[in-house]
Write an enzyme that holds these catalytic residues in place. Structure first.
Site, mmCIF file in Angstrom:
data_model
loop_
_atom_site.group_PDB
_atom_site.id
_atom_site.type_symbol
_atom_site.label_atom_id
_atom_site.label_comp_id
_atom_site.label_asym_id
_atom_site.label_seq_id
_atom_site.Cartn_x
_atom_site.Cartn_y
_atom_site.Cartn_z
ATOM 1 C CB SER A 225 43.716 37.445 33.905
ATOM 2 O OG SER A 225 43.142 37.898 35.088
ATOM 3 C CG HIS B 183 42.802 41.388 34.174
ATOM 4 N ND1 HIS B 183 42.005 40.329 33.912
ATOM 5 C CD2 HIS B 183 42.554 42.288 33.191
ATOM 6 C CE1 HIS B 183 41.289 40.562 32.817
ATOM 7 N NE2 HIS B 183 41.621 41.743 32.355
ATOM 8 C CG ASP C 284 39.223 41.445 29.542
ATOM 9 O OD1 ASP C 284 38.656 41.799 28.486
ATOM 10 O OD2 ASP C 284 40.027 42.166 30.161
#
Ligand SMILES: C[S@@+](CC[C@H](N)C(=O)[O-])C[C@H]1O[C@@H](n2cnc3c(N)ncnc32)[C@H](O)[C@@H]1O
Lengths: 278, 190
Positions: free
Chosen positions: B14, B41, B133
């Site tokens: 991310s 992401h 996540d």
């Protein structure tokens, strides 16, 4: 005796559950893409408080109320008006000029969810002066979704995104021309659906029901396995008139389909295909 | 950790992803023997990740269509706006399901489906990121007998994501980006 590794119990239970859903209620999810259906079923199991899929199956078989609940887990109702604006722009600029030459038009929107895609097409057709001579067939397997689609009512907080997409899709009117607001909701103009028939139709278990010039089926077949995708594309092929159009979701493709030969790329980047001469 | 040879690699990243991936992926050779699936992401709209990494990498870099067969030697980036899953037969399945932990694509969704499909043959790597996540997915990989590596939180651009994965995985190891790429090269060299 030879010994092949046993299938994980969870996989066996899922097969049995889907079989039960089919045998008892005729909803056929047996050939949906496995990874994604497993994920959604695990979600349903955990959120509904079942210890196992077998427990879920028992409840499903004996309680009709369970079907609707399960159906909402198994079908994904994620959509937007003018989702992927480039797709609608290509429809407007490249496909509609061809459709314009027909005295009357039929369009099939398969897997229409809450109707976002239907109203998008209706608004675009209205802007192009074609709505009056078009019939739109909007189909889905989820009755609750169809009901919302039929009502044409959306929460106001979704409208900003819809408006942005509409502009990017080359909208010629203001989206606000097409709805009124009441109690925090946007109510789309009834006239937009005067020519729309909403109905229950499954790409898995039902047959072709009309001949049309355009099929738009977006982000529905990604949930199917390949043979099932072939079945659905076969329906579209049989439904389309010669040189009719098929539009798919932005990451869907006919490349792997057994019917690939029946279509040619029309707007490749937007996954719009044309039925080739048979 | 699993004694099986690695059959496939999944990576999640991310905040700080582009830099971290740039330290790893370009080092892998064109004839690398494993497929690599990556979730990053990104804010919505076309990510440009595929173009960016295609220019830097010797391996083929692909933004897959739905049901594309997974091939060794290719790097697959999840398309923006879709979850990327692995089907049991070894093809890619995309889904437009709701975001998970505010993300679509989601690292957990990729890791969990890949864990089901590849079992002990899966190597999962959690890189820099400012959310959690990947932790759940990494745990699923371990449960299925696969192995998990994370970027060392002490040196990662954002520590939260690798730290969260580490906390959920008893056998996971934290490595520097250099050590991670060495590990990857060894796992997939012909
Ligand atoms: C992710 S939505 C797509 C909505 C819209 N077409 C779009 O692209 O924004 C998928 C829809 O497909 C419907 N669906 C799932 N299985 C179906 C089937 N066998 N036949 C028809 N529709 C189906 C679901 O109920 C859901 O409304």
């Amino acid at each position: 005796m030879s010994h092949t590794p046993a299938e994980p119990v969870e996989d066996i239970e899922i097969k049995l559950l889907l079989e039960a859903l089919y045998l008892r209620y005729h909803f056929d999810f047996r050939h949906y893409a496995k990874a994604s259906i497993k994920r959604r079923l695990r979600q349903a199991r955990d959120q509904l408080g079942f210890a196992t899929f077998s427990a879920m199956q028992e409840k499903l078989l004996h309680s009709e109320a369970m079907v609707g609940t399960l159906l909402d887990y198994l079908t994904v109702q994620v959509s937007e008006m003018f989702r992927d604006p480039g797709y609608f722009k290509a429809m407007r600029e490249r496909v509609l000029p061809h459709l314009r030459t027909y005295p009357s038009l039929k369009i099939w929107i398969a897997g229409c969810s809450h109707g976002e895609e239907v109203y998008s097409f209706a608004i675009m057709l209205l802007e192009e002066g074609l709505l009056d001579r078009t019939m739109i067939y909007a189909t889905d397997i989820n009755p609750g979704a169809l009901e919302i689609a039929r009502s044409g009512v959306y929460p106001l907080d979704r409208i900003a995104a819809f408006t942005r997409n509409h502009q990017q899709a080359g909208g010629k009117t203001s989206l606000a021309d097409h709805y009124t607001t009441a109690y925090g909701r946007a109510v789309f103009d009834k006239k937009l659906r005067a020519q729309v028939v909403f109905s229950d139709h499954s790409l898995v278990t039902d047959e072709v029901f009309t001949e049309c010039q355009l099929v738009s089926c977006r982000n529905v077949m990604i949930y199917f396995d390949r043979p099932l995708q072939d079945r659905a594309v076969g329906l579209f092929r049989d439904s389309l008139t010669r040189r009719g159009f098929l539009g798919l979701g932005s990451k869907e493709t006919l490349r792997f389909s057994e019917h690939a030969g029946a279509f040619t790329d029309f707007v490749r980047e937007e996954k719009i295909y044309q039925r080739s001469e048979a | 950790m699993s004694a099986e040879p690695v059959a496939a690699v999944v990576i999640g990243a991310s905040a700080g992803a582009v830099q971290a991936l740039s330290d790893i992926l370009p080092r892998l050779p064109a004839d690398y023997s494993l497929p690599i699936m990556v979730v990053v992401h990104v804010p919505t709209a076309p990510s440009g990740l595929t173009t960016l990494f295609a220019a830097k990498c010797a391996m083929a870099v692909v933004e897959p269509d739905d049901k594309e067969m997974i091939a060794p030697g290719s790097i697959y980036f999840a398309p923006p706006g879709y979850h990327l899953l692995v089907e049991p037969g070894g093809s890619i399945a995309l889904s437009a399901d709701e975001p998970v932990l505010y993300s679509r694509p989601s690292i957990d969704v990729l890791f969990e489906s890949a864990a089901d499909s590849f079992g002990p043959g899966l190597l999962g790597i959690v890189l820099t990121g400012a959310n959690e996540d990947g932790a759940r997915g990494a745990a699923a990989i371990e449960q299925r007998g696969g192995r998990v590596l994370v970027e060392d939180p002490a040196t990662a651009y954002a520590a939260t994501m690798p730290a969260a994965a580490l906390a959920r995985c008893s056998a996971a190891r934290a490595l520097s980006l250099d050590a991670l790429s060495d590990y990857l090269i060894r796992a997939g060299s012909r």
